[in-house]
Design an enzyme around this catalytic site. Structure first.
Site, mmCIF file in Angstrom:
data_model
loop_
_atom_site.group_PDB
_atom_site.id
_atom_site.type_symbol
_atom_site.label_atom_id
_atom_site.label_comp_id
_atom_site.label_asym_id
_atom_site.label_seq_id
_atom_site.Cartn_x
_atom_site.Cartn_y
_atom_site.Cartn_z
ATOM 1 N N LYS A 126 26.133 -29.344 35.474
ATOM 2 C CA LYS A 126 24.814 -29.368 36.130
ATOM 3 C C LYS A 126 24.344 -30.805 36.179
ATOM 4 O O LYS A 126 24.722 -31.616 35.326
ATOM 5 C CB LYS A 126 23.805 -28.548 35.323
ATOM 6 C CG LYS A 126 22.618 -28.083 36.136
ATOM 7 C CD LYS A 126 22.922 -26.786 36.837
ATOM 8 C CE LYS A 126 21.824 -26.347 37.767
ATOM 9 N NZ LYS A 126 22.092 -24.995 38.306
ATOM 10 N N ASP A 166 20.238 -26.939 43.874
ATOM 11 C CA ASP A 166 19.446 -26.162 42.914
ATOM 12 C C ASP A 166 17.995 -26.442 43.321
ATOM 13 O O ASP A 166 17.742 -26.818 44.471
ATOM 14 C CB ASP A 166 19.751 -26.576 41.465
ATOM 15 C CG ASP A 166 19.163 -25.601 40.438
ATOM 16 O OD1 ASP A 166 19.729 -24.523 40.233
ATOM 17 O OD2 ASP A 166 18.111 -25.917 39.847
HETATM 18 P P1 NDP Z 1 13.774 -24.042 45.383
HETATM 19 O O1 NDP Z 1 13.427 -25.444 45.087
HETATM 20 O O2 NDP Z 1 14.289 -23.675 46.730
HETATM 21 O O3 NDP Z 1 12.506 -23.094 45.094
HETATM 22 C C1 NDP Z 1 11.869 -23.088 43.866
HETATM 23 C C2 NDP Z 1 10.659 -22.176 43.972
HETATM 24 O O4 NDP Z 1 10.071 -22.034 42.674
HETATM 25 C C3 NDP Z 1 9.563 -22.741 44.868
HETATM 26 O O5 NDP Z 1 8.932 -21.682 45.545
HETATM 27 C C4 NDP Z 1 8.611 -23.396 43.873
HETATM 28 O O6 NDP Z 1 7.283 -23.526 44.332
HETATM 29 C C5 NDP Z 1 8.683 -22.414 42.736
HETATM 30 N N1 NDP Z 1 8.289 -23.025 41.466
HETATM 31 C C6 NDP Z 1 8.674 -24.222 40.967
HETATM 32 N N2 NDP Z 1 8.107 -24.459 39.777
HETATM 33 C C7 NDP Z 1 7.360 -23.382 39.513
HETATM 34 C C8 NDP Z 1 6.512 -23.034 38.446
HETATM 35 N N3 NDP Z 1 6.357 -23.848 37.386
HETATM 36 N N4 NDP Z 1 5.877 -21.822 38.492
HETATM 37 C C9 NDP Z 1 6.036 -20.999 39.563
HETATM 38 N N5 NDP Z 1 6.821 -21.296 40.615
HETATM 39 C C10 NDP Z 1 7.472 -22.467 40.585
HETATM 40 O O7 NDP Z 1 14.813 -23.613 44.261
HETATM 41 P P2 NDP Z 1 15.871 -22.423 44.256
HETATM 42 O O8 NDP Z 1 15.326 -21.245 44.967
HETATM 43 O O9 NDP Z 1 17.178 -22.973 44.660
HETATM 44 O O10 NDP Z 1 15.978 -22.129 42.689
HETATM 45 C C11 NDP Z 1 15.094 -21.231 42.029
HETATM 46 C C12 NDP Z 1 15.701 -20.818 40.708
HETATM 47 O O11 NDP Z 1 16.960 -20.169 40.950
HETATM 48 C C13 NDP Z 1 16.014 -21.955 39.724
HETATM 49 O O12 NDP Z 1 15.865 -21.463 38.407
HETATM 50 C C14 NDP Z 1 17.495 -22.239 39.984
HETATM 51 O O13 NDP Z 1 18.104 -22.853 38.887
HETATM 52 C C15 NDP Z 1 17.997 -20.828 40.200
HETATM 53 N N6 NDP Z 1 19.254 -20.680 40.919
HETATM 54 C C16 NDP Z 1 19.453 -21.271 42.128
HETATM 55 C C17 NDP Z 1 20.630 -21.070 42.822
HETATM 56 C C18 NDP Z 1 20.850 -21.632 44.180
HETATM 57 O O14 NDP Z 1 21.913 -21.391 44.744
HETATM 58 N N7 NDP Z 1 19.912 -22.348 44.774
HETATM 59 C C19 NDP Z 1 21.719 -20.278 42.247
HETATM 60 C C20 NDP Z 1 21.397 -19.629 40.988
HETATM 61 C C21 NDP Z 1 20.212 -19.856 40.365
HETATM 62 P P3 NDP Z 1 6.818 -24.718 45.333
HETATM 63 O O15 NDP Z 1 7.295 -24.267 46.681
HETATM 64 O O16 NDP Z 1 5.346 -24.749 45.192
HETATM 65 O O17 NDP Z 1 7.519 -25.945 44.856
HETATM 66 O O1 2IT Z 2 22.329 -22.178 39.075
HETATM 67 C C1 2IT Z 2 23.249 -22.059 39.913
HETATM 68 O O2 2IT Z 2 24.161 -21.241 39.753
HETATM 69 C C2 2IT Z 2 23.207 -22.896 41.114
HETATM 70 N N1 2IT Z 2 22.272 -23.673 41.284
HETATM 71 C C3 2IT Z 2 24.333 -22.833 42.098
HETATM 72 C C4 2IT Z 2 25.438 -23.779 41.696
HETATM 73 C C5 2IT Z 2 26.551 -23.932 42.697
HETATM 74 O O3 2IT Z 2 27.434 -24.738 42.385
HETATM 75 O O4 2IT Z 2 26.564 -23.291 43.743
#
Ligand code: NDP
Ligand code: 2IT
Length: 446
Positions: A126, A166
């Site tokens: 990461k 992420d």
């Molecule tokens: P994004 O940046 O696309 O979205 C994050 C979202 O979370 C936004 O809506 C943001 O709000 C909100 N947010 C951030 N901080 C807070 C907080 N303190 N309280 C409430 N809401 C909050 O990120 P992702 O959708 O990619 O990632 C979201 C989660 O999923 C993370 O934990 C990430 O590690 C996990 N994840 C992501 C993967 C991926 O492929 N992208 C894969 C697996 C897990 P705002 O719009 O106001 O910033």
């Molecule tokens: O938390 C996660 O699994 C991710 N942000 C996706 C990582 C990836 O390599 O696709």
């Protein structure tokens, strides 16, 4: 708890006292897999746990960049290369002001076992930066990404370490990062990054994969308790990449999503219009406060959606870590919520998880439930290696099968160790860990 597990955990608490999220993640994994060490006393002599908790390598670097006014800023960049027993380090990059080494170690540690559960050949890693992309122009984002890659490029490659997105890193940032890698290295190596745009090696369904996979996992959880025909009312927290596509698939399943949130507040709408949310978040990069006006219906409130009094059956936390504590878990239960599946990494703290388990709520932990994103990243790597692209239907079908398989591995691990077959936390941790340990031991003493 097993004495060996306890000793390693206590040592780590002393060494990494200032990394609370990392200790939280390790404690959850180690306590729920304690039974494995009861049955394998020889693991202690082989220092299996010490080897697992220690990252193979951690890189920290300076990221200077210039804003549009000509003013310079310096951020910290990181890459934690945690474990490569199963394949090249694989995991996203996060750009968020809260990023520090402890956060990335927690995420990297979780990633090892998540990636193992996919059964695809990927190790765990990461990275990211404490850079805040909010309010930055496209040019500022590009300059930051280029400066970040100017350091990172020497540590990554299609067979060594393959980053992706992420929080705060989506297809735009991946494009700038990959473009700069290609420029500095002077080679076209699309397999060095996943989550790329479709025009230069990205995979269909990667953007949707984490959210879609989460819903596929929930379907398996419901089947496991004989509720396969349920049409739950759902709350999704977050409105980023994971949340939006979890909502999309939930709606496709005929489930009703009644609320979504962002870092400032949440919307409640019995007729939630996902296209409006996509426009606000993917196009305008704005606040959900705009939703009622744009949609012509629904309400916006400040604060956490998990403090609200709503009526729902399923919660899909898709925002960030430690969003749900014990008190919020109790409120969710009082709202009728009986199933929590994590799209985010570690959105439920220790008290919240204890509350779910003590109150018979079904709990799908992130490393199982959100593994569809990284699994589809691994499918993107395969397509890049073969220099061909699969159709959406083909990638989606593979993703679906992978989620079914992850669910089955969790249940099998519970059965193997005589645990409740809905204890997904223990099941996921045990199944993921067994695969990594086996590979590490077979490869010698690293
Ligand atoms: P994004 O940046 O696309 O979205 C994050 C979202 O979370 C936004 O809506 C943001 O709000 C909100 N947010 C951030 N901080 C807070 C907080 N303190 N309280 C409430 N809401 C909050 O990120 P992702 O959708 O990619 O990632 C979201 C989660 O999923 C993370 O934990 C990430 O590690 C996990 N994840 C992501 C993967 C991926 O492929 N992208 C894969 C697996 C897990 P705002 O719009 O106001 O910033
Ligand atoms: O938390 C996660 O699994 C991710 N942000 C996706 C990582 C990836 O390599 O696709």
């Amino acid at each position: 708890m097993n004495a060996y597990v306890e000793r390693v955990l206590n040592d780590l608490k002393k060494k990494d006292a200032y990394q609370p999220e990392f200790l939280q993640a390790v404690e959850e994994v180690l306590t729920s897999t304690s039974i494995v060490f009861d049955l394998h006393p020889l693991y202690e002599d082989k220092a299996v746990l010490e080897r697992l908790v220690e990252p193979e390598r951690m890189i920290q670097f300076k990221v200077p960049w210039m804003d549009d006014r000509g003013v310079y800023h310096v951020n910290r960049g990181y890459r934690v290369q945690y474990n490569s027993a199963l394949g090249p380090y694989k995991g996203g990059l996060r750009f968020h002001p809260s990023v520090n080494l402890g956060i990335l170690k927690f995420l990297g540690f979780e990633q090892i076992f998540k990636n193992a559960l996919t059964t695809l050949p990927i190790g765990g890693g990461k990275g990211g930066s404490d850079f805040d992309p909010k309010g930055k122009s496209d040019e500022e984002i590009m300059r930051f990404c280029q400066s970040f890659m100017t350091e990172l490029y020497r540590h990554i490659g299609p067979d060594t370490d393959v980053p992706a997105g992420d929080m705060g890193v989506g297809v735009r940032e991946v494009g700038y990062l990959y473009g700069h890698y290609r420029r500095i290295r002077g080679v076209v190596e699309p397999g060095v990054f996943t989550g790329k745009s479709l025009g230069f090696g990205g995979s269909l369904i990667r953007k949707e994969a984490t959210g879609y996979g989460l819903v596929y996992f929930v379907c398996e959880m419901l089947k496991n308790v004989g509720l396969e025909n349920a049409k739950p009312r759902v709350v999704v927290s977050g409105s980023g990449n994971v949340a939006i596509y979890a909502c999309e698939k939930a709606k496709q399943m005929g489930w009703q999503v009644i609320a979504m949130s962002d870092s400032k507040g949440y919307i409640v709408d019995e007729h939630l219009d996902l296209d409006v949310v996509k426009h606000i978040k993917e196009v305008e990069r704005g606040s959900l406060a705009l939703y009622p006006e744009y949609a012509g219906h629904g309400e916006y409130h400040e604060g956490s959606v998990y403090d609200a009094s709503l009526a729902y059956d399923v919660a899909l936390p898709c925002a960030t870590q430690n969003e749900i504590n014990g008190e919020r878990a109790m409120n969710m239960y009082n709202c009728g919520c009986r199933l929590v599946a994590e799209g985010a990494n570690m959105p439920s703290n220790k008290d919240a998880v204890a509350y779910y388990l003590n109150h018979g709520m079904l709990y799908g932990p992130g490393k199982a439930a959100n593994a569809g994103g990284v699994a589809t990243s691994a499918l993107e790597m395969s397509q890049n290696s073969m220099r061909l692209s699969w159709t959406s239907a083909e990638v989606d079908e593979r993703l679906h099968q992978i989620m079914i398989n992850i669910h089955a591995q969790c249940v099998d691990a519970c059965n193997k160790y005589g645990l409740d077959p809905t204890n997904y936390m223990a099941g996921a941790n045990i199944a993921g860990m067994e695969r990594v340990i086996e590979a590490m031991l077979a490869q010698g003493d690293y």
